[in-house]
Design a protein around this motif. Sequence first.
Motif, PDB file in Angstrom:
ATOM      1  N   GLU A   4       0.845  -1.184   0.000  1.00 30.78           N
ATOM      2  CA  GLU A   4       0.000   0.000   0.000  1.00 30.78           C
ATOM      3  C   GLU A   4       0.881   1.235   0.000  1.00 30.78           C
ATOM      4  O   GLU A   4       2.091   1.156   0.273  1.00 30.78           O
ATOM      5  CB  GLU A   4      -0.944   0.010   1.203  1.00 30.78           C
ATOM      6  CG  GLU A   4      -0.242  -0.007   2.544  1.00 30.78           C
ATOM      7  CD  GLU A   4      -1.220  -0.088   3.701  1.00 30.78           C
ATOM      8  OE1 GLU A   4      -0.903   0.477   4.761  1.00 30.78           O
ATOM      9  OE2 GLU A   4      -2.305  -0.689   3.545  1.00 30.78           O
ATOM     10  N   SER A  15      -4.311   7.267  -2.758  1.00 29.99           N
ATOM     11  CA  SER A  15      -3.849   6.159  -1.912  1.00 29.99           C
ATOM     12  C   SER A  15      -4.115   4.872  -2.678  1.00 29.99           C
ATOM     13  O   SER A  15      -5.040   4.788  -3.489  1.00 29.99           O
ATOM     14  CB  SER A  15      -4.613   6.159  -0.575  1.00 29.99           C
ATOM     15  OG  SER A  15      -5.999   5.997  -0.778  1.00 29.99           O
ATOM     16  N   TRP A  16      -3.280   3.867  -2.444  1.00 31.59           N
ATOM     17  CA  TRP A  16      -3.450   2.613  -3.169  1.00 31.59           C
ATOM     18  C   TRP A  16      -3.113   1.416  -2.284  1.00 31.59           C
ATOM     19  O   TRP A  16      -2.419   1.547  -1.270  1.00 31.59           O
ATOM     20  CB  TRP A  16      -2.589   2.593  -4.436  1.00 31.59           C
ATOM     21  CG  TRP A  16      -1.116   2.826  -4.217  1.00 31.59           C
ATOM     22  CD1 TRP A  16      -0.482   4.020  -4.190  1.00 31.59           C
ATOM     23  CD2 TRP A  16      -0.118   1.837  -3.958  1.00 31.59           C
ATOM     24  NE1 TRP A  16       0.854   3.857  -3.953  1.00 31.59           N
ATOM     25  CE2 TRP A  16       1.113   2.520  -3.806  1.00 31.59           C
ATOM     26  CE3 TRP A  16      -0.130   0.454  -3.852  1.00 31.59           C
ATOM     27  CZ2 TRP A  16       2.305   1.865  -3.548  1.00 31.59           C
ATOM     28  CZ3 TRP A  16       1.063  -0.206  -3.607  1.00 31.59           C
ATOM     29  CH2 TRP A  16       2.263   0.505  -3.454  1.00 31.59           C
ATOM     30  N   ARG A  17      -3.650   0.269  -2.664  1.00 32.72           N
ATOM     31  CA  ARG A  17      -3.376  -0.981  -1.938  1.00 32.72           C
ATOM     32  C   ARG A  17      -3.593  -2.150  -2.889  1.00 32.72           C
ATOM     33  O   ARG A  17      -4.349  -2.063  -3.858  1.00 32.72           O
ATOM     34  CB  ARG A  17      -4.268  -1.120  -0.714  1.00 32.72           C
ATOM     35  CG  ARG A  17      -5.741  -1.160  -0.999  1.00 32.72           C
ATOM     36  CD  ARG A  17      -6.574  -1.118   0.274  1.00 32.72           C
ATOM     37  NE  ARG A  17      -8.004  -1.078  -0.021  1.00 32.72           N
ATOM     38  CZ  ARG A  17      -8.764  -2.150  -0.200  1.00 32.72           C
ATOM     39  NH1 ARG A  17      -8.218  -3.366  -0.120  1.00 32.72           N
ATOM     40  NH2 ARG A  17     -10.055  -2.024  -0.466  1.00 32.72           N
ATOM     41  N   HIS A  18      -2.926  -3.257  -2.575  1.00 36.33           N
ATOM     42  CA  HIS A  18      -3.099  -4.484  -3.360  1.00 36.33           C
ATOM     43  C   HIS A  18      -4.391  -5.163  -2.934  1.00 36.33           C
ATOM     44  O   HIS A  18      -4.695  -5.277  -1.745  1.00 36.33           O
ATOM     45  CB  HIS A  18      -1.929  -5.431  -3.131  1.00 36.33           C
ATOM     46  CG  HIS A  18      -0.662  -4.967  -3.776  1.00 36.33           C
ATOM     47  ND1 HIS A  18       0.319  -5.847  -4.218  1.00 36.33           N
ATOM     48  CD2 HIS A  18      -0.195  -3.724  -4.071  1.00 36.33           C
ATOM     49  CE1 HIS A  18       1.322  -5.157  -4.737  1.00 36.33           C
ATOM     50  NE2 HIS A  18       1.035  -3.866  -4.642  1.00 36.33           N
TER      51      HIS A  18
END
Length: 465
Positions: A359, A370-373
Amino acid sequence: MFFEVREFVKTGLLFVDERFLMAALKRAGKRQGWLGESQKMVAAVSGGSDSVCMLWLLMKVMPAENLIVAHVNHGIRAEAAKRDEEFVGNLAKEWNLAFTSVTFDVPREKNKGESMEEAGRRLRYGFLEECAERFGADWIAVGHTADDQVETILHNILRGCGIRGLAGIPEKRGKIVRPVIEMKRLDLMEFLKARKIPWMTDDTNKDTSYLRNRIRHELIPYLEESYNKKIGEHLLGLAEDARKISERRSYLISRILPWLRTEVPCAIRSWDRKRLSGIDAEMAVEILVEDCKKLGLKSLERRRLKSLVRLLGKEDPWRLQWQDRIEMCGSSEYLMLVERDWLTREKPAAAKLSFDEPEGAFSWGLWKFSWRHVSCSRSLSTRPWRMFIPKEESRNCLLTDAATFQKQHSGEMPVPWCFRRQWPVIVAPSGNWWTLVYRSKVGCKEDLDSIAIQAELAFKGDYRA
C-alpha cells in the motif's frame, strides 16, 4: 392595491383608519401564509417608520411571545447607529417583546467585488436567518413598502433587467415575508404620528450619492410632476403582471431542471447539452441563471446573457466567466460550471509510478491518491475516484494529464475538455491506460490480483454542488 386614506378637513390631519391598515396586513398575511396565532416571527426593525409601524401592526395579530425584534447595526453610521439600536431595544422592552441585535463592520467584512449595499444585505439577512433558527421562528418579517417596490422596479430598469426584475421585490421568499408591501410610506408615518409613536430617521437616506436615494428624491418626483402623478401605481400594476409571468416560468423551470441536470465529476453543476438544445435558447439561459442562483451566484448582465445565448449554439468547446473565478464551460455533451483553477493552473509534470509495496500514497496536481493491493473474487466496475490496475501492469507506469495523453494518442479522451489539464491518466508499458471514472479495455477480472487506487480531490474551491 393601496388601502384607503381618509382626510379630515376640519383638523387638517391626514388620518389613516386603522381598519384599512389591518385589512391590508391581513390580506398580505393570508397570501404569504404567516397569519395565525401559532406562527412565530422574527421582525427586522431598523427603527425607521416603516419597520416600527410594521411591528405595531404585527402585535395586533400575533401574541407578543411569538414576536422577536431583531436589529442590525451595520457599523457605518457610528453614534447615530448606536442611537438607533438603543431606540429599538427600548421600544421592544416597552412593548414587552424579545429583542436581539448584532453589530457588523460592513466596510471591513464586505467581499471583493461587493458594494456596501450588497455586503450589508448579505450580512443582515444572514443574521436574520440565524435568529429564526435560534428562536425557532417560522417567519422573518421585513418592512418593505409599496414605495420600496416602486423604487426597486425603477432601479432594476436603470441597471437593465428582464421580467424578473420588473416584478420587483417578491413579497415572500422562503421564510422572508413583507407584511406592509401594499402600504405607502407616507401613510405609515401619518399613522404613527396620529398615535404619537416615535421613530428614528436615517440621514443616509437623504444622501443622493446612492442611486436608490436619487431615484427616491429626484427621479420619482420628476416623473410624477412632469409625466404622470400615478406613475407609482402603474409601475406596481406592471410588477404584478411581471410577477405572474415570472411565477409561471419558475414553475416550468422547477419541472424541467431535474431532467436537464447531469453528473460530471468536479463540476460545480452540470447540464445535459443535447437536452438543453431542444429548448428555446432564451429559455435555456433563464434555466441556467435560475440554477446558478441556487448556488448563491449572481445573474449576468444583459450583454453577457446575450453572449451566453449565442454560445449555446456552438458545438466547439467554449468558456464564459460567470462570477469571480467561476466559469461556464460548454462541450458537445455538457454545460458545466467550473472553478477556474481547472483551466488556468499549470499542468502537473508527468511522473513514473510503480506499485510494488502492499500500500502507499502520493500527490499529483490537484489530487491525492492512496493505493493498496487487492485480490478480486469477482468483476469490479470502476466508480468515481477509483481505478483498478491489474498487478502485472503495475510496474513502470507513467502518470500524465489527459490533455497531453490525448495529443499523443489517437481518439477522443472521454474526459470533459475543461478538466483535461489536471486530470490523471495512468499508462502501463503495454499501452493500456486507466483514469478516474473511465478506463481502458483492460479491467479487473475474476481472480485477478489488482492495485486499487483511490483518489481524493485536494483542491477546495469556493463552491460545491
